[in-house]
Design an enzyme around this catalytic site. Sequence first.
Site, short mmCIF file in Angstrom:
data_model
loop_
_atom_site.label_atom_id
_atom_site.label_comp_id
_atom_site.label_asym_id
_atom_site.label_seq_id
_atom_site.Cartn_x
_atom_site.Cartn_y
_atom_site.Cartn_z
N ASP A 79 46.36 39.17 48.76
CA ASP A 79 44.91 39.11 48.62
C ASP A 79 44.61 38.46 47.27
O ASP A 79 45.48 38.38 46.40
CB ASP A 79 44.37 40.55 48.67
CG ASP A 79 42.89 40.64 48.39
OD1 ASP A 79 42.13 39.82 48.93
OD2 ASP A 79 42.49 41.53 47.62
N ASP A 81 40.97 38.57 45.35
CA ASP A 81 40.02 39.28 44.49
C ASP A 81 40.53 40.67 44.14
O ASP A 81 40.94 41.44 45.01
CB ASP A 81 38.66 39.39 45.19
CG ASP A 81 38.02 38.03 45.40
OD1 ASP A 81 37.43 37.52 44.46
OD2 ASP A 81 38.15 37.49 46.52
#
Length: 289
Positions: A79, A81
């Site tokens: 991922d 963020d």
Amino acid sequence: MLIASLIAQPGHLDPALADSLRNALGGGTVTWLAPDEAAEFPLDTAPAHLEEIRASIADRADLNLLPAANRRKKMLLADMDSTMIQQECIDELADVAGVGARVKEITARAMNGELDFEGALIERVSLLKGLPDTVIDQVVAERITLMPGGPELIATMKREGAWCTLVSGGFTAFTARVSALLGFDENRANTLLIENAKLTGEVARPILGREAKVQALEEITRQQGITEADVIAVGDGANDLGMLGRAGMGVALHAKPSVQAQCALRVNHGDLTALLYLQGVAKTDFATA
């Protein structure tokens, strides 16, 4: 055979803690991957009271159990963020637009699994309508910082031949930059729509969310000729749970409480180099980014 992994912030893992846990659990010889930071020892079976032990040392170190076999992974699925970077890009855009508080509230609820991810994304992007597209470069330059340990993680895994993919519910305008900066092999994310040099307040369909991250896992492992057991995935939000549950190692990194509750591997003290320690890589063997 299992491996009990202990990871703390640099300089904060007490050797006495590692020895006492090894003795209490009947484990084998303690191996130090990094002095006063990361240690591990083998176990024959998992303790029935694992969660109680974890809770008792949670303020000092992360305790994780993982299979001794197939620890070195052939693919990283990450991922972006609050995982590879320290911010939520949409929150930073919203702050510039003057709607930061509202968007941050929606982001927090979506990442904790309280809101539908797709609906929450559409609502947040609509609040950005009219922003000049130059704000993206401004946010990247002034507000985005890498998560510590990321460059070492990517460089070390790529040195060993692993495929590294950045997959985000955020936006390609950011993933492309972060991916290039860190050396990922590819990136997948949503596309902010722009007309006349301004954000339209819309995001291209289909929206990449939880299921799309699982789809990426399936597609890329097939392309690479590896299995899902060969993958280490890392994330912090509810939309990461699908890929974290499917990967051979699914690591919740500084994750929301509801996410940690559903993940066997959790890192709250270390940075992204913890993913190397979980694979049994010593700090002296890290590649230089």
